[in-house]
Design a protein around this motif. Sequence first.
Motif, PDB file in Angstrom:
ATOM      1  N   ILE A 138       1.484  12.701   2.452  1.00  0.00           N
ATOM      2  CA  ILE A 138       1.412  12.097   3.777  1.00  0.00           C
ATOM      3  C   ILE A 138       2.244  10.827   3.749  1.00  0.00           C
ATOM      4  O   ILE A 138       2.103  10.004   2.836  1.00  0.00           O
ATOM      5  N   LEU A 139       3.116  10.660   4.732  1.00  0.00           N
ATOM      6  CA  LEU A 139       3.963   9.476   4.781  1.00  0.00           C
ATOM      7  C   LEU A 139       3.878   8.843   6.160  1.00  0.00           C
ATOM      8  O   LEU A 139       4.161   9.495   7.173  1.00  0.00           O
ATOM      9  N   PHE A 140       3.503   7.572   6.187  1.00  0.00           N
ATOM     10  CA  PHE A 140       3.476   6.809   7.433  1.00  0.00           C
ATOM     11  C   PHE A 140       4.524   5.705   7.353  1.00  0.00           C
ATOM     12  O   PHE A 140       4.520   4.897   6.413  1.00  0.00           O
ATOM     13  N   ASN A 141       5.429   5.671   8.326  1.00  0.00           N
ATOM     14  CA  ASN A 141       6.363   4.562   8.443  1.00  0.00           C
ATOM     15  C   ASN A 141       5.607   3.305   8.891  1.00  0.00           C
ATOM     16  O   ASN A 141       4.502   3.407   9.431  1.00  0.00           O
ATOM     17  N   LEU A 198     -13.193  14.809   0.525  1.00  0.00           N
ATOM     18  CA  LEU A 198     -11.774  14.481   0.493  1.00  0.00           C
ATOM     19  C   LEU A 198     -11.490  13.469  -0.609  1.00  0.00           C
ATOM     20  O   LEU A 198     -12.191  12.465  -0.737  1.00  0.00           O
ATOM     21  N   GLY A 199     -10.457  13.739  -1.399  1.00  0.00           N
ATOM     22  CA  GLY A 199      -9.985  12.775  -2.392  1.00  0.00           C
ATOM     23  C   GLY A 199      -8.487  12.594  -2.230  1.00  0.00           C
ATOM     24  O   GLY A 199      -7.749  13.577  -2.071  1.00  0.00           O
ATOM     25  N   TYR A 200      -8.033  11.364  -2.226  1.00  0.00           N
ATOM     26  CA  TYR A 200      -6.590  11.136  -2.090  1.00  0.00           C
ATOM     27  C   TYR A 200      -6.217   9.765  -2.639  1.00  0.00           C
ATOM     28  O   TYR A 200      -7.073   8.910  -2.887  1.00  0.00           O
ATOM     29  N   VAL A 201      -4.911   9.578  -2.848  1.00  0.00           N
ATOM     30  CA  VAL A 201      -4.366   8.265  -3.199  1.00  0.00           C
ATOM     31  C   VAL A 201      -3.354   7.878  -2.136  1.00  0.00           C
ATOM     32  O   VAL A 201      -2.718   8.740  -1.509  1.00  0.00           O
ATOM     33  N   MET A 202      -3.198   6.575  -1.937  1.00  0.00           N
ATOM     34  CA  MET A 202      -2.230   6.066  -0.977  1.00  0.00           C
ATOM     35  C   MET A 202      -1.618   4.797  -1.547  1.00  0.00           C
ATOM     36  O   MET A 202      -2.326   3.936  -2.083  1.00  0.00           O
ATOM     37  N   ILE A 203      -0.292   4.703  -1.460  1.00  0.00           N
ATOM     38  CA  ILE A 203       0.428   3.513  -1.917  1.00  0.00           C
ATOM     39  C   ILE A 203       0.999   2.806  -0.696  1.00  0.00           C
ATOM     40  O   ILE A 203       1.675   3.421   0.130  1.00  0.00           O
ATOM     41  N   TYR A 204       0.754   1.517  -0.605  1.00  0.00           N
ATOM     42  CA  TYR A 204       1.262   0.708   0.499  1.00  0.00           C
ATOM     43  C   TYR A 204       2.386  -0.179  -0.033  1.00  0.00           C
ATOM     44  O   TYR A 204       2.162  -1.006  -0.926  1.00  0.00           O
ATOM     45  N   GLU A 218       3.207  -1.846   6.337  1.00  0.00           N
ATOM     46  CA  GLU A 218       4.000  -1.326   5.225  1.00  0.00           C
ATOM     47  C   GLU A 218       4.270   0.175   5.402  1.00  0.00           C
ATOM     48  O   GLU A 218       3.693   0.827   6.258  1.00  0.00           O
ATOM     49  N   TYR A 219       5.131   0.696   4.535  1.00  0.00           N
ATOM     50  CA  TYR A 219       5.211   2.139   4.335  1.00  0.00           C
ATOM     51  C   TYR A 219       3.956   2.571   3.589  1.00  0.00           C
ATOM     52  O   TYR A 219       3.469   1.860   2.707  1.00  0.00           O
ATOM     53  N   ALA A 220       3.434   3.748   3.910  1.00  0.00           N
ATOM     54  CA  ALA A 220       2.271   4.285   3.208  1.00  0.00           C
ATOM     55  C   ALA A 220       2.609   5.678   2.697  1.00  0.00           C
ATOM     56  O   ALA A 220       2.975   6.569   3.477  1.00  0.00           O
ATOM     57  N   PHE A 221       2.511   5.865   1.379  1.00  0.00           N
ATOM     58  CA  PHE A 221       2.805   7.140   0.733  1.00  0.00           C
ATOM     59  C   PHE A 221       1.512   7.673   0.123  1.00  0.00           C
ATOM     60  O   PHE A 221       0.951   7.041  -0.767  1.00  0.00           O
ATOM     61  N   GLY A 222       1.056   8.823   0.570  1.00  0.00           N
ATOM     62  CA  GLY A 222      -0.202   9.353   0.061  1.00  0.00           C
ATOM     63  C   GLY A 222      -0.068  10.757  -0.483  1.00  0.00           C
ATOM     64  O   GLY A 222       0.851  11.503  -0.123  1.00  0.00           O
ATOM     65  N   VAL A 223      -0.987  11.124  -1.362  1.00  0.00           N
ATOM     66  CA  VAL A 223      -1.090  12.495  -1.867  1.00  0.00           C
ATOM     67  C   VAL A 223      -2.547  12.922  -1.765  1.00  0.00           C
ATOM     68  O   VAL A 223      -3.441  12.223  -2.259  1.00  0.00           O
ATOM     69  N   THR A 224      -2.785  14.052  -1.111  1.00  0.00           N
ATOM     70  CA  THR A 224      -4.124  14.623  -1.043  1.00  0.00           C
ATOM     71  C   THR A 224      -4.429  15.293  -2.377  1.00  0.00           C
ATOM     72  O   THR A 224      -3.655  16.133  -2.841  1.00  0.00           O
ATOM     73  N   LEU A 225      -5.549  14.914  -2.985  1.00  0.00           N
ATOM     74  CA  LEU A 225      -5.902  15.431  -4.312  1.00  0.00           C
ATOM     75  C   LEU A 225      -6.971  16.517  -4.256  1.00  0.00           C
ATOM     76  O   LEU A 225      -6.961  17.446  -5.065  1.00  0.00           O
TER      77      LEU A 225
END
Length: 277
Positions: free
Chosen positions: A66-69, A84-90, A38-45
């Motif tokens: 952070i964006l991964f194709n 480290l804290g972050y969220v990522m949407i797939y 999938e596409y992965a869209f993340g934000v470092t918190l």
Amino acid sequence: MAKQFSRFDYFKSRHIPELTVLQAALSDFSYDRHAHEEYAFGVTLAGRQDFFSGGQFHRSPPGNIILFNPEQVHDGHPGGDSALGYVMIYVPSAHLEALFADAAGCERAGSFRCGETLIEDPELRRAILDLTNLVTHRWGTRIDQEHVLCRMATRLVQRAGNYEPVGRLSRPDALLLRARDYILAHLEDDVSLDDISQAAHLSKYHFLRLFRQQFGITPHQYVLNRRINAARRLLAAGAAPNQVAFRYGFTDLSHFNRRFKRIYGMTPLQYQRSVTP
């Protein structure tokens, strides 16, 4: 010595198949090199997110995206001394193809790939976090989540310089009127863009383009506006605001209050008191 820990919480969307959110907090974990379908869209918190991808080493401080194709190989681990804290949407590609094509004004743009891996963009960050909240807190309906995906896709296409604003049609389109009628008949249902475009006998790409041209707003805005108008009539008839909110798909009364006030300048209860004896 600081306590070492790792925590990974996954949340699946109730409305969009296979869309998943990860909330992660870690101090002692390193990902092996891997790639997602999938596409992965993340934000470092919090802390710093260090990773290798695309032949480069990247460092993502708080607030960065952070964006991964799909199929983009990467690893990852905490950087520096802080946790480290972050969220990522797939997001599966199928849920973004029509949105990319719509934003670019070209059906071939459905296979869009972002050329940036580390991004500073407040508008895109806000959209990613909005979608994270909708999924993790189980707020809103399917079209609310699809609307945020549309914001994300549009912003990425804008950043790539391929965005094509939509003009207006000079005449009504019978297929779009069919879509409008479908929306009006299903205001209390959890409708999706696929449902509406199929009712209009249009591909999702052509539906999105033509709908905005014809009505001047997005399908999400149109559905929300129609739900608010229907709710207003029930309020005037004496229905309890909380019952009206749930009937038309609002997560809770505060969500309903915010949306209603943006259109009518007062809360549902204030409106009800002003129009009833």
